[in-house]
Design an enzyme around this catalytic site. Structure first.
Site, short mmCIF file in Angstrom:
data_model
loop_
_atom_site.label_atom_id
_atom_site.label_comp_id
_atom_site.label_asym_id
_atom_site.label_seq_id
_atom_site.Cartn_x
_atom_site.Cartn_y
_atom_site.Cartn_z
N PRO A 151 2.78 -41.67 -35.10
CA PRO A 151 1.68 -42.31 -35.84
C PRO A 151 2.13 -43.62 -36.49
O PRO A 151 3.21 -43.68 -37.06
CB PRO A 151 1.30 -41.26 -36.89
N GLU A 152 1.29 -44.64 -36.36
CA GLU A 152 1.58 -45.94 -37.00
C GLU A 152 0.53 -46.14 -38.11
O GLU A 152 -0.25 -45.24 -38.39
CB GLU A 152 1.52 -47.05 -35.95
N HIS B 24 5.27 -24.10 -35.64
CA HIS B 24 6.13 -25.10 -36.29
C HIS B 24 5.58 -25.55 -37.64
O HIS B 24 5.69 -26.72 -38.01
CB HIS B 24 6.33 -26.34 -35.40
N ARG C 155 8.93 -31.58 -33.53
CA ARG C 155 10.25 -32.20 -33.37
C ARG C 155 11.10 -32.08 -34.63
O ARG C 155 12.30 -32.27 -34.60
CB ARG C 155 10.09 -33.68 -32.98
N ARG D 103 15.06 -66.20 -36.27
CA ARG D 103 15.66 -65.07 -35.53
C ARG D 103 15.67 -65.32 -34.02
O ARG D 103 14.73 -65.88 -33.47
CB ARG D 103 14.90 -63.77 -35.83
#
Ligand SMILES: [Zn+2]
Length: 274
Positions: free
Chosen positions: A2-3, A93, A112, A155
């Protein structure tokens, strides 16, 4: 993973349902999911506390308590928060259960098991979670062409990698960096230092525009959210390039390309992002 738009969606769904409620009891089944303090202290200190509100910072969620204490949470790859009736079948889980004063439960599941919780006291500094190292929020007015150019303009790294740097702009991951660069017409592997003034300006306006758009397209009701176990990201059909390698570019029709930048898969159009 998720962002920002997905984490914001979770906050918008969960917050109104837990505001003002008392945490009666906390049950931690996997102690390693609590990164700080110990899981025993986490449970002991939270029992009896009242939820004030929720906040989001980058991809972190924060549950603010009336006492001034705050719970910080990062979902990482597969973490999921669900607000359920007490008799609702438990997800596989499930690692933490907050029993709330209405009888409902706030449950955290994570296949996970990379997701983490932190509990900080009022005014306690936070060297643990990483929240304090985050850069600016993309929807705040601090995001300007000058800011991006100052932080990234020298950069040599690819602009795609730079957009993933949480210490510059917080909350953008692999999905939305691809979408932002496609809309901006910028080749993802270009060194950030090669972008010109006009391109930084374009990025500074497209980043908040895309993030807001995907928050809106992701909107979901609490009922739908629970039914789909928080895994239905409604904005997926609105993605233009992410996960679409080989399909026609929505702008020009040419097949979208895929390449790996900084270890992350990236999809782009070689014609629209020269
Ligand atoms: Zn194209």
């Amino acid at each position: 993973m998720p962002e920002l738009p997905e984490v914001e969606t979770i906050k918008r769904v969960i917050e109104p349902q837990i505001q003002g409620l008392i945490i009666d009891q906390v049950n931690v089944k996997r102690p390693e999911v609590v990164a700080y303090p110990s899981s025993d202290e986490f449970c002991g200190r939270l029992a009896g506390q009242t939820v004030s509100h929720m906040a989001r910072r980058g991809k972190f969620l924060i549950i603010q308590l009336n006492s001034g204490d705050r719970i910080i949470l990062h979902l990482r790859m597969t973490g999921c928060l669900l607000l359920t009736p007490a008799d609702y079948p438990e997800e596989k889980h499930t690692h933490i259960i907050f029993k709330l004063s209405t009888g409902k439960e706030l449950r955290f599941s994570d296949m996970r098991r990379f997701g983490r919780f932190w509990l900080l006291a009022k005014d306690e500094a936070d060297p643990y979670s990483g929240v304090e190292k985050l850069g600016i929020e993309p929807l705040r007015s601090e995001l300007t062409a000058e800011y991006l150019c100052t932080r990234l303009g020298k950069r040599k790294k690819a602009i795609k990698e730079c957009l993933l740097d949480q210490s510059v702009v917080a909350g953008i991951g692999n999905i939305y960096s691809d979408e932002i660069l496609f809309t901006a017409g910028i080749y993802p592997a270009r060194p950030a230092g090669s972008l010109n003034r006009e391109e930084w300006k374009r990025l500074a306006s497209i980043i908040p525009e895309r993030i807001s758009y995907f928050i809106e397209t992701n909107a979901i009701t609490p009922e739908e959210y629970l039914e789909t176990k928080g895994q239905d990201y409604r904005n997926t059909p609105f993605l233009q390039v992410y996960g679409q390698a080989g399909k026609p570019c929505p702008k020009c029709g040419q097949a979208l390309c895929r390449m790996v930048i900084g270890g992350r898969s990236s999809v782009y159009c070689s014609a629209c992002q020269p």
